[in-house]
Scaffold this active site. Structure first.
Site, short mmCIF file in Angstrom:
data_model
loop_
_atom_site.label_atom_id
_atom_site.label_comp_id
_atom_site.label_asym_id
_atom_site.label_seq_id
_atom_site.Cartn_x
_atom_site.Cartn_y
_atom_site.Cartn_z
N THR A 94 -45.96 17.40 -24.30
CA THR A 94 -45.36 17.23 -22.97
C THR A 94 -44.96 15.77 -22.80
O THR A 94 -45.58 14.88 -23.39
CB THR A 94 -46.36 17.64 -21.87
OG1 THR A 94 -45.80 17.30 -20.60
CG2 THR A 94 -47.70 16.93 -22.00
N GLY A 95 -43.92 15.55 -22.02
CA GLY A 95 -43.45 14.18 -21.82
C GLY A 95 -41.96 14.10 -22.03
O GLY A 95 -41.26 15.13 -21.94
N ILE A 96 -41.45 12.93 -22.30
CA ILE A 96 -40.00 12.78 -22.47
C ILE A 96 -39.58 13.45 -23.78
O ILE A 96 -39.96 13.02 -24.87
CB ILE A 96 -39.60 11.30 -22.45
CG1 ILE A 96 -39.95 10.70 -21.08
CG2 ILE A 96 -38.11 11.14 -22.74
CD1 ILE A 96 -39.53 9.29 -20.87
N ARG A 150 -28.30 19.80 -22.08
CA ARG A 150 -29.35 18.98 -22.73
C ARG A 150 -30.45 19.92 -23.24
O ARG A 150 -30.83 20.89 -22.58
CB ARG A 150 -29.91 17.98 -21.71
CG ARG A 150 -31.00 17.06 -22.25
CD ARG A 150 -32.37 17.49 -21.83
NE ARG A 150 -33.42 16.60 -22.30
CZ ARG A 150 -34.71 16.85 -22.15
NH1 ARG A 150 -35.11 17.94 -21.54
NH2 ARG A 150 -35.60 16.03 -22.63
N VAL A 151 -30.93 19.67 -24.45
CA VAL A 151 -31.93 20.56 -25.07
C VAL A 151 -33.30 19.87 -25.08
O VAL A 151 -33.43 18.72 -25.50
CB VAL A 151 -31.48 20.95 -26.49
CG1 VAL A 151 -32.56 21.76 -27.19
CG2 VAL A 151 -30.18 21.74 -26.44
N SER A 152 -34.29 20.61 -24.59
CA SER A 152 -35.66 20.11 -24.51
C SER A 152 -36.37 20.19 -25.86
O SER A 152 -36.02 21.01 -26.71
CB SER A 152 -36.41 20.96 -23.49
OG SER A 152 -37.79 20.78 -23.61
N ASP A 153 -37.41 19.39 -26.02
CA ASP A 153 -38.25 19.46 -27.22
C ASP A 153 -39.11 20.72 -27.25
O ASP A 153 -39.59 21.13 -28.31
CB ASP A 153 -39.20 18.26 -27.27
CG ASP A 153 -40.13 18.29 -26.05
OD1 ASP A 153 -39.65 18.02 -24.92
OD2 ASP A 153 -41.32 18.63 -26.21
N THR A 186 -44.30 19.80 -17.93
CA THR A 186 -44.17 20.89 -18.90
C THR A 186 -45.53 21.56 -18.90
O THR A 186 -46.51 20.96 -18.44
CB THR A 186 -43.85 20.32 -20.31
OG1 THR A 186 -42.48 19.93 -20.37
CG2 THR A 186 -44.12 21.29 -21.44
N1 GLY Z 1 -40.81 17.76 -22.55
C1 GLY Z 1 -39.92 18.43 -21.71
C2 GLY Z 1 -38.56 17.92 -21.77
O1 GLY Z 1 -38.33 16.74 -21.98
O2 GLY Z 1 -37.68 18.70 -21.64
#
Ligand code: GLY
Length: 322
Positions: free
Chosen positions: A228-230, A207-210, A179
């Site tokens: 940034t990350g999961i 699927r929706v990103s953070d 990201t």
């Molecule tokens: N941080 C980016 C995502 O998981 O979509």
């Protein structure tokens, strides 16, 4: 302090994830990040508004195929690229963004336009309609490396959790997170945060990103954070808003970051964050192996690429005395 007399601050990131392979890998990423910091910090020094500076920084990172945003975005499970981006102005406390936008060169430009709209977060078809309205040309952000990565994963039946953080096979170990994000404090004291992503890679359609949520990108007059990350982990910690609100409620910014990351570590989260507070303190943290971030504190440019593995947080004070 009189208007325009504040020393600008800037921090950017190009993802967090598994370690970069060797010195050459780190050096290539460092050069990319420093080119952005040099141009964007230069804008801030000439009196640019933090929002304009953040948008420019995000555009540059989106245009760099090395990072997972704009050109170089990862593909979803169906082989399509859908990107998300958000912009938050700390002074007006206004959030805008797009979720799963396709065929756009710079998703951050849609988020920028939506800052002045009554409807400030648009998803897929709404983003496409906005592109049509703004007469933005269709753009294909696909790169050969990302396509090859998807084809390989397809052969393996998508057994990897996420795509590589940096789109260069020789530079990174296999799993990764990616990201981009930019946080700026301008000479007038305004904080702005921007974040843009191609998502996790290989994810389900829809699927929706953070990144286009306050969990992943948040700012007010006291602090601004980009994550940034999961994405699922960032959402569950409500990371960006958590750090900003703690700072607003009186916790020192460095402590707000440190405590939020310590808590995250106990829940085995995998992510990183960058930010700046109203006093000009620049901070960052990660639970992942690396955080690809660089900053300018008014005195010098530096980066976080050589931080130790695992949980780490750090900060630079407003005086630059470190
Ligand atoms: N941080 C980016 C995502 O998981 O979509």
């Amino acid at each position: 302090m009189k208007m325009g007399s504040i020393q600008p601050k800037l921090i950017i990131h190009g993802g967090a994830g598994s370690s970069l392979k060797g010195k050459a890998g780190a050096e290539a990423v460092r050069q990319s990040l420093y080119a952005v910091v040099t141009e964007v910090y230069g804008l801030l020094l000439t009196g640019a508004d933090a929002k304009a500076a953040v948008v420019r920084g995000c555009q540059m990172l989106e245009d760099d195929p090395r990072f997972n945003a704009g050109t170089g975005s990862v593909l979803q499970s169906d082989g399509q690229i859908r990107m998300s981006a958000a912009l938050m102005d700390g002074l007006s406390q206004r959030f805008s963004g797009v979720i799963n936008a396709a065929r756009v060169k710079n998703p951050i430009e849609l988020a920028e336009f939506l800052q002045n709209s009554d409807d400030r977060v648009l998803s897929d078809i709404g983003a496409l309609e906005l592109m049509r309205e703004l007469q933005l040309p269709y753009y294909d952000p696909l790169t050969k490396l990302r396509l090859q990565e998807w084809i390989l994963e397809r052969e393996g039946n998508f057994d990897k959790a996420m795509a590589g953080v940096v789109a260069e096979r020789e530079l990174v170990s296999e799993a990764g997170r990616g990201t981009i994000g930019v946080v700026a404090l301008d000479a007038y004291g305004k904080l702005v945060a921007g974040t843009s992503t191609g998502g996790k890679g290989f994810e389900r359609i829809g699927r929706v990103s953070d990144s286009a949520m306050p969990a992943g990108n948040y700012a007010n007059a006291q602090a601004a954070i980009s994550c940034t990350g999961i994405g699922e982990h960032i959402i569950e910690e409500c990371l960006a808003a958590r750090i900003v609100i703690r700072t607003t409620d009186g916790m020192p910014f460095s402590e707000a970051i440190a405590r939020s990351f310590q808590e995250a570590q106990t829940r085995q989260r995998d992510f990183g964050a960058i930010g700046i507070d109203a006093t000009g303190t620049i901070g960052w943290g990660k639970t992942s192996e690396v955080l690809l971030a660089a900053y300018h504190d008014g005195g010098k440019m530096a980066d976080t690429l050589d931080m130790g593995s695992g949980l780490q947080t750090d900060w630079r004070s407003s005086t630059g005395d470190f």
